[in-house]
Design an enzyme around this catalytic site. Sequence first.
Site, PDB file in Angstrom:
ATOM      1  N   LYS A 112       0.815  -0.966   0.359  1.00  0.00           N
ATOM      2  CA  LYS A 112      -0.055  -0.260   0.089  1.00  0.00           C
ATOM      3  C   LYS A 112       1.026   1.139   0.067  1.00  0.00           C
ATOM      4  O   LYS A 112       2.189   1.014   0.739  1.00  0.00           O
ATOM      5  CB  LYS A 112      -0.842   0.623   1.382  1.00  0.00           C
ATOM      6  CG  LYS A 112      -2.013   0.568   1.292  1.00  0.00           C
ATOM      7  CD  LYS A 112      -3.171  -0.232  -0.214  1.00  0.00           C
ATOM      8  CE  LYS A 112      -4.562   0.610   0.534  1.00  0.00           C
ATOM      9  NZ  LYS A 112      -5.337  -0.361  -0.190  1.00  0.00           N
TER      10      LYS A 112
HETATM   11  N1  GLU Z   1      -7.556  -0.331  -2.778  1.00  0.00           N
HETATM   12  C1  GLU Z   1      -8.094  -0.850  -3.603  1.00  0.00           C
HETATM   13  C2  GLU Z   1      -8.219  -1.892  -2.143  1.00  0.00           C
HETATM   14  O1  GLU Z   1      -8.334  -1.727  -0.816  1.00  0.00           O
HETATM   15  C3  GLU Z   1      -8.131  -1.775  -4.875  1.00  0.00           C
HETATM   16  C4  GLU Z   1      -6.630  -2.053  -4.607  1.00  0.00           C
HETATM   17  C5  GLU Z   1      -6.017  -2.660  -6.076  1.00  0.00           C
HETATM   18  O2  GLU Z   1      -6.353  -3.258  -7.087  1.00  0.00           O
HETATM   19  O3  GLU Z   1      -4.422  -2.495  -6.550  1.00  0.00           O
HETATM   20  O4  GLU Z   1      -8.101  -3.093  -2.226  1.00  0.00           O
END
Ligand code: GLU
Length: 422
Positions: A112
């Site tokens: 993240k």
């Molecule tokens: N931000 C989204 C999540 O928390 C998508 C992450 C992604 O597609 O890599 O799942």
Amino acid sequence: MATAQTLEQESNPWEQQAARFNLAAEKLKLDAGLWRVLQQPNREIIVHIPVAMDNGQLEVFTGYRVQHSIARGPAKGGVRYSPDVTLDEVRALASWMTWKCAVVNIPFGGAKGGIICDPKNMSRGELERMTRRYTSELIEFIGPEKDVPAPDVNTNEQTMAWMMDTYSMHMRQTVTAVVTGKPLNMGGSRGRREATGRGVMIICDESIKKNNMTRENTRVIIQGFGNVGSNAAVLMHKAGYKVVGIGEWDGGLYNSKGMDIAALWEYRQKEGTIHGFKGAERADTEELLITDCEILIPAATENVINSGNAHKVKAKILVEGANGPTTAAADDVLSDKHVFVMPDILANAGGVTASYFEWVQDRQGYFWKESVVNSQLEDIMVSSFEDVVRYAEAHQVNNRIAAYMLAIDRVAYTIKQRGIYA
Ligand code: GLU
């Protein structure tokens, strides 16, 4: 009732993650060494990014990228822009991505990113320069085989276009698979934009089937009308659910007979807000969380269901569209009340699942029809739901701990099989 002190302690996402991880690891009788490995992120990167602001001043923003695990494949996860971003939050979100990708059994690890900034008060040019510099600071750490960012809170397709372009300029070739959630014309996938909301609906469908309910008799309250909440609302309304409440950060809407969400969507497109919509009464967002309904979908921020309000939740089913909307202390209260909880690492996994499809399509250079994306998504969400519920029943744990156990087991198994390189 919780005191302010305990609520504050209760709100550290890293501790919320750790509490669930430890509980699941204990139930799994996880090997002590693997426990130590999986408890910590693999890598944490902090960057201080200088950005030329429109007023001619230089501003410096702090950004993070945490890669929790690459055991099962490249690290994967979104990037969020918000004044509230902290390293502990990004750490928690990174590990949630590892567990999420393992629950739906896609070949990614977890990561993240985040930048502490106030995107609502930044111009498009400032956002572009900040995004590009952030990407270039991370250039050796990201890539289609290393770590693949995506949108999250306050980032979108445009942000991904800038990241893809910056990475590609450094590589001297266009590398579409470095990020997902891109615009369609540059390697984005059909169905990706709606995928998290669609996944939430599929999980609601399976949950009501399991609890002998029907769409028509199911009242739904959704907190958040961003990408996840608004797409879930539109799709669920169209499918026959009665969406009675929508809560936004600055207030919400309620109509006991159900709202015309297609009309609300159009209203918001025109007015830029849900407020003033004629088809519902104004409501308090905090109140909506504890208003009578069958399904409650928190689809905005963390910690909104906590020890201060969990005992007042009236929903029979809680489907977590956001990451970390429920605190660990609230888990026990909901469990005692027999609320059927569909945890974030399953319920909102539709987004990263469609990201996986986007990454596959980019690498093949062959793009799927939307119906193919949607049906593949449905297959994965339905079988993951069944895996988690079956696991919960077999091990006599709640759905959240079952999802963690399933995920930790899959990741730990891979690490054991690969062995530790020394
Ligand atoms: N931000 C989204 C999540 O928390 C998508 C992450 C992604 O597609 O890599 O799942």
